[in-house]
Every structure is written in structure tokens, then in C-alpha cells.
Scaffold this motif. Structure first.
Motif, mmCIF file in Angstrom:
data_model
loop_
_atom_site.group_PDB
_atom_site.id
_atom_site.type_symbol
_atom_site.label_atom_id
_atom_site.label_comp_id
_atom_site.label_asym_id
_atom_site.label_seq_id
_atom_site.Cartn_x
_atom_site.Cartn_y
_atom_site.Cartn_z
ATOM 1 N N GLY A 265 0.794 -1.232 0.000
ATOM 2 C CA GLY A 265 0.000 0.000 0.000
ATOM 3 C C GLY A 265 0.822 1.276 0.000
ATOM 4 N N PHE A 266 2.004 1.238 -0.641
ATOM 5 C CA PHE A 266 2.815 2.441 -0.768
ATOM 6 C C PHE A 266 3.363 2.583 -2.180
ATOM 7 C CE2 PHE A 266 3.043 1.874 3.822
ATOM 8 C CZ PHE A 266 2.947 3.185 4.288
ATOM 9 N N GLY A 267 3.419 3.820 -2.675
ATOM 10 C CA GLY A 267 4.216 4.134 -3.845
ATOM 11 C C GLY A 267 5.543 4.714 -3.370
ATOM 12 N N ALA A 268 6.436 5.054 -4.309
ATOM 13 C CA ALA A 268 7.738 5.621 -3.933
ATOM 14 C C ALA A 268 8.105 6.722 -4.911
ATOM 15 C CB ALA A 268 8.806 4.540 -3.932
ATOM 16 N N HIS A 269 8.535 7.879 -4.384
ATOM 17 C CA HIS A 269 8.986 8.969 -5.254
ATOM 18 C C HIS A 269 10.392 8.706 -5.789
ATOM 19 C CE1 HIS A 269 5.542 11.447 -4.490
ATOM 20 N NE2 HIS A 269 5.717 11.410 -3.174
ATOM 21 N N ASP A 270 11.147 7.834 -5.124
ATOM 22 C CA ASP A 270 12.553 7.613 -5.477
ATOM 23 C C ASP A 270 12.778 6.113 -5.666
ATOM 24 O OD1 ASP A 270 15.295 7.476 -5.666
ATOM 25 O OD2 ASP A 270 15.697 8.212 -3.639
ATOM 26 N N LEU A 271 12.934 5.708 -6.927
ATOM 27 C CA LEU A 271 13.150 4.292 -7.252
ATOM 28 C C LEU A 271 14.427 4.167 -8.065
ATOM 29 C CD1 LEU A 271 9.514 3.632 -8.436
ATOM 30 C CD2 LEU A 271 10.571 2.300 -6.609
ATOM 31 N N VAL A 272 15.297 3.236 -7.704
ATOM 32 C CA VAL A 272 16.519 3.037 -8.473
ATOM 33 C C VAL A 272 16.850 1.540 -8.514
ATOM 34 C CG1 VAL A 272 17.916 3.556 -6.412
ATOM 35 C CG2 VAL A 272 18.989 3.651 -8.655
ATOM 36 N N GLU A 273 17.191 1.054 -9.711
ATOM 37 C CA GLU A 273 17.590 -0.354 -9.832
ATOM 38 C C GLU A 273 19.059 -0.470 -9.474
ATOM 39 O OE1 GLU A 273 16.850 -2.305 -13.581
ATOM 40 O OE2 GLU A 273 17.911 -4.119 -12.940
ATOM 41 N N ILE A 274 19.374 -1.295 -8.471
ATOM 42 C CA ILE A 274 20.770 -1.354 -8.062
ATOM 43 C C ILE A 274 21.500 -2.591 -8.568
ATOM 44 C CG2 ILE A 274 20.558 0.211 -6.106
ATOM 45 C CD1 ILE A 274 20.473 -2.126 -4.259
ATOM 46 N N THR A 275 20.822 -3.646 -8.888
ATOM 47 C CA THR A 275 21.495 -4.800 -9.479
ATOM 48 C C THR A 275 20.447 -5.746 -10.059
ATOM 49 O OG1 THR A 275 23.219 -6.488 -9.119
ATOM 50 C CG2 THR A 275 21.556 -6.293 -7.423
ATOM 51 N N ALA A 276 20.919 -6.812 -10.679
ATOM 52 C CA ALA A 276 20.027 -7.874 -11.143
ATOM 53 C C ALA A 276 20.629 -9.198 -10.705
ATOM 54 C CB ALA A 276 19.870 -7.828 -12.659
ATOM 55 N N LEU A 277 19.788 -10.096 -10.235
ATOM 56 C CA LEU A 277 20.248 -11.389 -9.722
ATOM 57 C C LEU A 277 19.644 -12.511 -10.542
ATOM 58 C CD1 LEU A 277 19.696 -10.737 -5.896
ATOM 59 C CD2 LEU A 277 21.868 -10.694 -7.132
ATOM 60 N N SER A 278 20.388 -13.620 -10.623
ATOM 61 C CA SER A 278 19.832 -14.797 -11.287
ATOM 62 C C SER A 278 19.415 -15.815 -10.235
ATOM 63 C CB SER A 278 20.842 -15.403 -12.247
ATOM 64 O OG SER A 278 22.009 -15.780 -11.547
ATOM 65 N N LEU A 279 18.608 -16.762 -10.657
ATOM 66 C CA LEU A 279 18.008 -17.710 -9.718
ATOM 67 C C LEU A 279 18.813 -19.010 -9.708
ATOM 68 C CD1 LEU A 279 15.597 -17.872 -7.848
ATOM 69 C CD2 LEU A 279 14.236 -18.720 -9.747
ATOM 70 N N ALA A 280 18.900 -19.641 -10.833
ATOM 71 C CA ALA A 280 19.646 -20.897 -10.966
ATOM 72 C C ALA A 280 20.219 -20.888 -12.370
ATOM 73 C CB ALA A 280 18.723 -22.092 -10.755
ATOM 74 N N PRO A 281 21.343 -20.143 -12.554
ATOM 75 C CA PRO A 281 21.826 -19.863 -13.905
ATOM 76 C C PRO A 281 22.221 -21.116 -14.676
ATOM 77 C CG PRO A 281 23.433 -19.163 -12.261
ATOM 78 C CD PRO A 281 22.185 -19.525 -11.522
ATOM 79 N N GLY A 282 22.412 -22.232 -13.951
ATOM 80 C CA GLY A 282 22.766 -23.464 -14.642
ATOM 81 C C GLY A 282 21.652 -23.973 -15.536
ATOM 82 N N TYR A 283 20.411 -23.645 -15.202
ATOM 83 C CA TYR A 283 19.330 -24.181 -16.035
ATOM 84 C C TYR A 283 18.135 -23.252 -16.194
ATOM 85 C CZ TYR A 283 17.602 -25.620 -11.410
ATOM 86 O OH TYR A 283 17.191 -25.632 -10.108
ATOM 87 N N MET A 284 18.159 -22.046 -15.586
ATOM 88 C CA MET A 284 17.013 -21.156 -15.736
ATOM 89 C C MET A 284 17.464 -19.791 -16.244
ATOM 90 S SD MET A 284 15.120 -22.024 -12.144
ATOM 91 C CE MET A 284 13.595 -21.095 -12.315
ATOM 92 N N THR A 285 16.627 -19.141 -17.035
ATOM 93 C CA THR A 285 16.983 -17.828 -17.572
ATOM 94 C C THR A 285 16.407 -16.700 -16.716
ATOM 95 O OG1 THR A 285 14.996 -17.839 -18.923
ATOM 96 C CG2 THR A 285 16.993 -18.695 -19.941
ATOM 97 N N HIS A 286 15.723 -17.056 -15.651
ATOM 98 C CA HIS A 286 15.047 -16.094 -14.790
ATOM 99 C C HIS A 286 16.009 -15.020 -14.240
ATOM 100 C CE1 HIS A 286 11.518 -15.487 -12.108
ATOM 101 N NE2 HIS A 286 12.418 -14.806 -11.433
ATOM 102 N N VAL A 287 15.646 -13.759 -14.351
ATOM 103 C CA VAL A 287 16.441 -12.670 -13.780
ATOM 104 C C VAL A 287 15.555 -11.841 -12.856
ATOM 105 C CG1 VAL A 287 17.645 -10.500 -14.295
ATOM 106 C CG2 VAL A 287 18.083 -12.539 -15.676
ATOM 107 N N THR A 288 16.073 -11.499 -11.686
ATOM 108 C CA THR A 288 15.353 -10.672 -10.721
ATOM 109 C C THR A 288 16.050 -9.318 -10.627
ATOM 110 O OG1 THR A 288 14.803 -12.635 -9.427
ATOM 111 C CG2 THR A 288 14.571 -10.498 -8.339
ATOM 112 N N HIS A 289 15.310 -8.248 -10.885
ATOM 113 C CA HIS A 289 15.865 -6.899 -10.758
ATOM 114 C C HIS A 289 15.676 -6.432 -9.319
ATOM 115 C CE1 HIS A 289 16.070 -6.588 -15.149
ATOM 116 N NE2 HIS A 289 14.954 -7.286 -15.121
ATOM 117 N N VAL A 290 16.730 -5.889 -8.731
ATOM 118 C CA VAL A 290 16.646 -5.415 -7.349
ATOM 119 C C VAL A 290 16.479 -3.900 -7.378
ATOM 120 C CG1 VAL A 290 17.842 -5.246 -5.144
ATOM 121 C CG2 VAL A 290 18.082 -7.318 -6.544
#
Lengths: 131, 131
Positions: free
Chosen positions: A48-73
Motif C-alpha cells: 500500500g505504498f508508492g515511492a517517489h525515489d526508485l533506483v535499480e541497483i542490481t540484477a540477480l539470477s536464480l539458478a543460472p545453470g538451467y534457468m533464464t530467470h532474472v530478478t531486478h533489485v
């Protein structure tokens, strides 16, 4: 972040583990959404909150050996109340936690997700560098 | 750990991401193996070392919302050379890295896996508490 030292965590039922898991607000990007738009939508839906200040600081992978999934932090600061209806089956319980005390957090049996834990430590490093 | 300050990372081709990923030695437990036995076997297969001192310091989940997968994090110290043949398609390149400098490590584009990063920060906290 609700202030310079305090993060917001949510308790969400983890079907895979059969317990409530304490972690970060998260979700999937919708078609056409940027990373920051998706992050703010999830914040509005889950806590229940928005944010005036949003910045992407990194991206993480889940199981790079077999999945292409990327999570943006995304670091969200300068929050303001705004609720959006999401797809959560129940309202999420919010927990405030001091960013300085990740050591106790990761020792809890209900805080186990690698991505959430990595994101929190990386964010702490990021904020220390920013000062 | 090759000494009190230095960790061993391996470069492994990440099929999911189409690049070489820098991360921790890891693998699946075999039937009947304990966590520590499996950890030492993977060390021998991937980097050609056993360890006289093995301790499980935490367990991490992958995607608790829909997966039951659990990763045990094992700290291995007091290494000794011993090679076992594993199922790796090619020899893994080893990289030594100072545990004090995780900040630079996580900024590398080839170090993205949430579990590895979480395990490294938790280990650093663990070793600081131990002192």
C-alpha cells in the motif's frame, strides 16, 4: 525503506516450504512495464505504498545453470501511501527491520530465500557507498 | 576458504544465461549422502580439494513461493589436495577472492546468483562472529 535505516519486509505464505516466509516485496513484470514501473506497482499492491525515489541497483539470477530467470533489485525510498488491488489471496503482514541487523534476520528459520538475502546485503553495501 | 581471508570461486558455464558465471562450488546430494559428505565430494570433483573442517552454517531456499528446493551452505576450511572425477563437462577455472571485498564481486556482471551471493555475505558475518 521507510527511513534511512529501516526496511519493509512482508510475510508471505510459501507454498513450496509450507510456512510463512519473511522477504522483500516482489513480483513479475507485466507486459510493457519497465522495471521501475513494475516495482512500484508491486509496492502499491503488497504494502500500500508508492515511492517517489526508485533506483535499480542490481540484477540477480536464480539458478543460472538451467534457468533464464532474472530478478531486478530496486531500492525504493521516499514512500507515500497508495493502495492498488493485487492478486494476493490475503493481505500481507508488514514487518519493519533495521538494515544494520541483517545478521539476526538471516538466522531466522523463516528468512531463507537466497535472492532476498543477497538483495538486502547488496543494498546495505550500496547505501554505505552512497554516504 | 584457502586461508582465513580468501575464498575459492569457480567459473562455470551457465546454460540459462549464456555466459560463464563466477560462483561457489555446488551440486546435488546423492542418495544416502549427508550434507557434509556431499559438500566435500563436490569440492573434490570441482576444484580437487578435500577439507578437514566442514560446517553447515545455514540453508537457503530458491523460490519458496513455488519450489521446495533447499540449498545447504557449507563452510570448508583446512583444505588438502584430493581429486575426484565428477560429471563436469570441462575442468572448472578457480578464482581466489578476498572475502573482505564482496562489494566489488557483486558488481561484476558474471556474479549474479542470489544463493551464492547470500551465502558469501552470511559466511562473512559468521566468521566475524566467530572471532
Amino acid at each position: 525503506m521507510v527511513d534511512e535505516e529501516t526496511i519493509v519486509l512482508v510475510k508471505e505464505y510459501a507454498v513450496g516450504l509450507h510456512h510463512y516466509e519473511l522477504g522483500l516485496v516482489k513480483g513479475r513484470l507485466e507486459a510493457g512495464e519497465t522495471v521501475l514501473e513494475g516495482a512500484e506497482r508491486e509496492l502499491k499492491e503488497e504494502i500500500g505504498f508508492g515511492a517517489h525515489d526508485l533506483v535499480e541497483i542490481t540484477a540477480l539470477s536464480l539458478a543460472p545453470g538451467y534457468m533464464t530467470h532474472v530478478t531486478h533489485v530496486v531500492l525504493a525510498r521516499d514512500l507515500y501511501p497508495e493502495k492498488l488491488e493485487g492478486d494476493e489471496p490475503e493481505a500481507l503482514e508488514m514487518v519493519h527491520w533495521p538494515l544494520a541487523d541483517l545478521h539476526s534476520l538471516v538466522q531466522r528459520p523463516d528468512c531463507t530465500e537466497g535472492r532476498s538475502i543477497a538483495a538486502l546485503y547488496i543494498t546495505r553495501d550500496y547505501l554505505q557507498q552512497e554516504q
